[in-house]
Design an enzyme around this catalytic site. Structure first.
Site, PDB file in Angstrom:
ATOM      1  N   ALA A  66       0.851  -1.187   0.000  1.00 34.96           N
ATOM      2  CA  ALA A  66       0.000   0.000   0.000  1.00 34.96           C
ATOM      3  C   ALA A  66       0.889   1.240   0.000  1.00 34.96           C
ATOM      4  O   ALA A  66       2.038   1.201   0.446  1.00 34.96           O
ATOM      5  CB  ALA A  66      -0.903  -0.025   1.222  1.00 34.96           C
ATOM      6  N   GLY A 109       0.278  -5.000   0.896  1.00 37.03           N
ATOM      7  CA  GLY A 109      -0.934  -4.961   0.071  1.00 37.03           C
ATOM      8  C   GLY A 109      -0.738  -5.648  -1.270  1.00 37.03           C
ATOM      9  O   GLY A 109      -1.696  -6.170  -1.851  1.00 37.03           O
ATOM     10  N   GLU A 112      -1.323  -9.144  -0.577  1.00 28.96           N
ATOM     11  CA  GLU A 112      -2.775  -9.340  -0.419  1.00 28.96           C
ATOM     12  C   GLU A 112      -3.480  -9.363  -1.777  1.00 28.96           C
ATOM     13  O   GLU A 112      -4.438 -10.112  -1.983  1.00 28.96           O
ATOM     14  CB  GLU A 112      -3.360  -8.245   0.478  1.00 28.96           C
ATOM     15  CG  GLU A 112      -2.901  -8.414   1.910  1.00 28.96           C
ATOM     16  CD  GLU A 112      -3.353  -7.292   2.817  1.00 28.96           C
ATOM     17  OE1 GLU A 112      -3.008  -6.131   2.501  1.00 28.96           O
ATOM     18  OE2 GLU A 112      -4.019  -7.563   3.816  1.00 28.96           O
ATOM     19  N   GLU A 132       4.056  -5.060   7.252  1.00 26.04           N
ATOM     20  CA  GLU A 132       3.196  -4.131   8.003  1.00 26.04           C
ATOM     21  C   GLU A 132       3.589  -4.011   9.466  1.00 26.04           C
ATOM     22  O   GLU A 132       3.565  -2.928  10.049  1.00 26.04           O
ATOM     23  CB  GLU A 132       1.726  -4.561   7.919  1.00 26.04           C
ATOM     24  CG  GLU A 132       1.048  -4.235   6.610  1.00 26.04           C
ATOM     25  CD  GLU A 132       1.215  -5.325   5.570  1.00 26.04           C
ATOM     26  OE1 GLU A 132       2.121  -6.186   5.703  1.00 26.04           O
ATOM     27  OE2 GLU A 132       0.428  -5.319   4.598  1.00 26.04           O
TER      28      GLU A 132
HETATM   29  N1  CAA Z   1       4.459   3.434  -0.537  1.00 29.17           N
HETATM   30  C1  CAA Z   1       4.831   4.610  -1.058  1.00 29.17           C
HETATM   31  N2  CAA Z   1       5.998   4.786  -1.721  1.00 29.17           N
HETATM   32  C2  CAA Z   1       6.801   3.724  -1.858  1.00 29.17           C
HETATM   33  C3  CAA Z   1       6.468   2.457  -1.343  1.00 29.17           C
HETATM   34  C4  CAA Z   1       5.232   2.334  -0.657  1.00 29.17           C
HETATM   35  N3  CAA Z   1       4.796   1.179  -0.150  1.00 29.17           N
HETATM   36  N4  CAA Z   1       7.456   1.597  -1.631  1.00 29.17           N
HETATM   37  C5  CAA Z   1       8.389   2.281  -2.313  1.00 29.17           C
HETATM   38  N5  CAA Z   1       8.004   3.572  -2.453  1.00 29.17           N
HETATM   39  C6  CAA Z   1       8.712   4.669  -3.136  1.00 29.17           C
HETATM   40  C7  CAA Z   1       9.899   5.145  -2.304  1.00 29.17           C
HETATM   41  O1  CAA Z   1       9.458   6.070  -1.342  1.00 29.17           O
HETATM   42  C8  CAA Z   1      10.767   5.742  -3.366  1.00 29.17           C
HETATM   43  O2  CAA Z   1      10.290   7.045  -3.689  1.00 29.17           O
HETATM   44  P1  CAA Z   1      11.347   8.239  -4.000  1.00 29.17           P
HETATM   45  O3  CAA Z   1      12.087   7.776  -5.220  1.00 29.17           O
HETATM   46  O4  CAA Z   1      10.468   9.419  -4.222  1.00 29.17           O
HETATM   47  O5  CAA Z   1      12.222   8.335  -2.791  1.00 29.17           O
HETATM   48  C9  CAA Z   1      10.525   4.860  -4.584  1.00 29.17           C
HETATM   49  O6  CAA Z   1       9.287   4.191  -4.327  1.00 29.17           O
HETATM   50  C10 CAA Z   1      11.599   3.815  -4.753  1.00 29.17           C
HETATM   51  O7  CAA Z   1      11.743   3.106  -3.538  1.00 29.17           O
HETATM   52  P2  CAA Z   1      13.116   3.018  -2.697  1.00 29.17           P
HETATM   53  O8  CAA Z   1      14.014   4.173  -3.010  1.00 29.17           O
HETATM   54  O9  CAA Z   1      12.781   2.764  -1.263  1.00 29.17           O
HETATM   55  O10 CAA Z   1      13.731   1.699  -3.358  1.00 29.17           O
HETATM   56  P3  CAA Z   1      14.692   0.642  -2.675  1.00 29.17           P
HETATM   57  O11 CAA Z   1      15.108  -0.226  -3.799  1.00 29.17           O
HETATM   58  O12 CAA Z   1      15.722   1.294  -1.840  1.00 29.17           O
HETATM   59  O13 CAA Z   1      13.750  -0.205  -1.672  1.00 29.17           O
HETATM   60  C11 CAA Z   1      11.762  -1.384  -0.971  1.00 29.17           C
HETATM   61  C12 CAA Z   1      12.649  -0.952  -2.131  1.00 29.17           C
HETATM   62  C13 CAA Z   1      12.479  -2.391  -0.079  1.00 29.17           C
HETATM   63  C14 CAA Z   1      10.506  -2.026  -1.574  1.00 29.17           C
HETATM   64  C15 CAA Z   1      11.367  -0.155  -0.122  1.00 29.17           C
HETATM   65  O14 CAA Z   1      10.876   0.834  -0.990  1.00 29.17           O
HETATM   66  C16 CAA Z   1      10.314  -0.441   0.904  1.00 29.17           C
HETATM   67  O15 CAA Z   1      10.604  -0.994   1.967  1.00 29.17           O
HETATM   68  N6  CAA Z   1       9.023  -0.032   0.634  1.00 29.17           N
HETATM   69  C17 CAA Z   1       7.939  -0.159   1.545  1.00 29.17           C
HETATM   70  C18 CAA Z   1       7.443  -1.588   1.635  1.00 29.17           C
HETATM   71  C19 CAA Z   1       6.331  -1.726   2.655  1.00 29.17           C
HETATM   72  O16 CAA Z   1       6.491  -1.575   3.845  1.00 29.17           O
HETATM   73  N7  CAA Z   1       5.101  -2.072   2.159  1.00 29.17           N
HETATM   74  C20 CAA Z   1       3.959  -2.336   2.988  1.00 29.17           C
HETATM   75  C21 CAA Z   1       3.044  -1.192   2.979  1.00 29.17           C
HETATM   76  S1  CAA Z   1       1.778  -1.344   4.228  1.00 29.17           S
HETATM   77  C22 CAA Z   1       0.505  -2.197   3.513  1.00 29.17           C
HETATM   78  O17 CAA Z   1       0.630  -2.723   2.431  1.00 29.17           O
HETATM   79  C23 CAA Z   1      -0.801  -2.167   4.317  1.00 29.17           C
HETATM   80  C24 CAA Z   1      -1.949  -3.009   3.843  1.00 29.17           C
HETATM   81  O18 CAA Z   1      -2.062  -4.183   4.140  1.00 29.17           O
HETATM   82  C25 CAA Z   1      -3.084  -2.434   3.096  1.00 29.17           C
END
Ligand code: CAA
Length: 258
Positions: A66, A109, A112, A132
């Site tokens: 998400a 998500g 999911e 999460e």
């Molecule tokens: N939401 C919003 N933006 C996100 C994102 C997310 N889930 N995942 C990545 N991005 C964005 C980053 O902020 C980044 O943006 P900028 O270039 O503007 O800085 C861009 O995408 C590229 O990402 P990274 O620079 O972080 O890339 P990376 O290769 O260093 O890392 C990653 C990749 C490990 C996937 C890391 O981005 C990450 O940990 N993302 C979050 C993953 C996460 O926690 N997802 C769960 C969300 S909660 C959920 O899903 C709730 C539900 O059940 C409904």
């Protein structure tokens, strides 16, 4: 279908193909994107030229979960009123089989979303996780429920409480996915898998999927009653007559989808 912002879509040989396309955010799902996915799935569900839906997502992540930026300043009441998970519920109402082809990271998500599909094919480097817990939240779009049904309480809790990454092989071993293929073959194999299903009589596909869905929540007795009604119903179809006549006449059936 309108032209969407966060997904691409196309119909190819009976396959309604949807690709997540938000590369600058690693295909993270904002609310609009989920709406688009649902709208495209529903449109394919009502399109007679589509027999099977195929969902893909390319780049470093099939989907990074998400959209955290969109979620960060939410309040319980704002979320209650937006009722965003109602869109997710609509995915569960799609009658046609949904095949999902995943690669790279499949997170939160995104995981999911995969669990909302019917069949999953992954390339060998794919990593799945529910991160999460590390954000101080928990899955909200079926993660705790659908994963537990698939893998049982013990593994579901291990993955949900640690947020650890799971390899494609582990996901296969625990029956989360159907197949693992070499990275360069993912697209071809996904289309082949979808085509194998798309060749079958459409009404059988529909009523089999519906009966298996019922098995997820009904008692075995209720499920069996439901199953036999669907079985009877198919005897009102052209394809049943054709399939059985073709067998008896020792020829290949020509199914019409009705
Ligand atoms: N939401 C919003 N933006 C996100 C994102 C997310 N889930 N995942 C990545 N991005 C964005 C980053 O902020 C980044 O943006 P900028 O270039 O503007 O800085 C861009 O995408 C590229 O990402 P990274 O620079 O972080 O890339 P990376 O290769 O260093 O890392 C990653 C990749 C490990 C996937 C890391 O981005 C990450 O940990 N993302 C979050 C993953 C996460 O926690 N997802 C769960 C969300 S909660 C959920 O899903 C709730 C539900 O059940 C409904």
């Amino acid at each position: 279908l309108p032209s969407f912002t966060y997904i691409r879509h196309e119909v190819k040989d009976g396959i309604g193909w949807i690709e997540l396309h938000r590369p600058e955010r690693l295909n993270a799902l904002n609310r609009e994107m989920v709406k688009e996915i649902v709208m495209a799935m529903e449109a394919f569900d009502h399109d007679d030229t589509v027999r099977v839906v195929l969902l893909t997502g390319k780049g470093k992540a099939f989907c990074a979960g998400a959209d955290i930026e969109e979620m960060a300043d939410q309040t319980p009441m704002k979320m209650e009123v937006a009722n965003q998970f109602a869109d997710w519920d609509r995915l569960g109402l799609v009658k046609k089989p949904i095949v999902c082809a995943v690669q790279g990271l499949v997170l939160g998500g995104g995981f999911e979303l995969v669990l909302s599909c019917d069949l999953v094919i992954a390339e060998e480097q794919t990593m799945f996780s529910f991160p999460e817990v590390q954000l101080g939240v928990m899955p909200g779009a079926g993660g705790t429920q659908r994963l537990t049904k698939l893998v049982g309480k013990t593994k579901a809790l291990e993955w949900l409480l640690t947020g650890d990454r799971i390899t494609a092989q582990e996901a296969l071993q625990h029956r989360v996915i159907n197949k693992v293929v070499q990275s360069e073959q993912l697209e071809e194999e996904a289309f082949r898998f979808a085509h194998t299903i798309a060749k079958q009589p459409v009404l059988s596909l529909r009523l089999i999927k519906e009966a298996v869905e019922v098995a997820q929540h009904a008692s075995i007795y209720e499920g069996m009653q439901f199953e036999r009604k669907n079985f009877y119903l198919l005897f009102d179809s052209y394809d049943q007559e054709e399939g059985m006549s073709a067998f008896l006449e020792e020829r290949k059936p020509i199914f019409k989808g009705n």
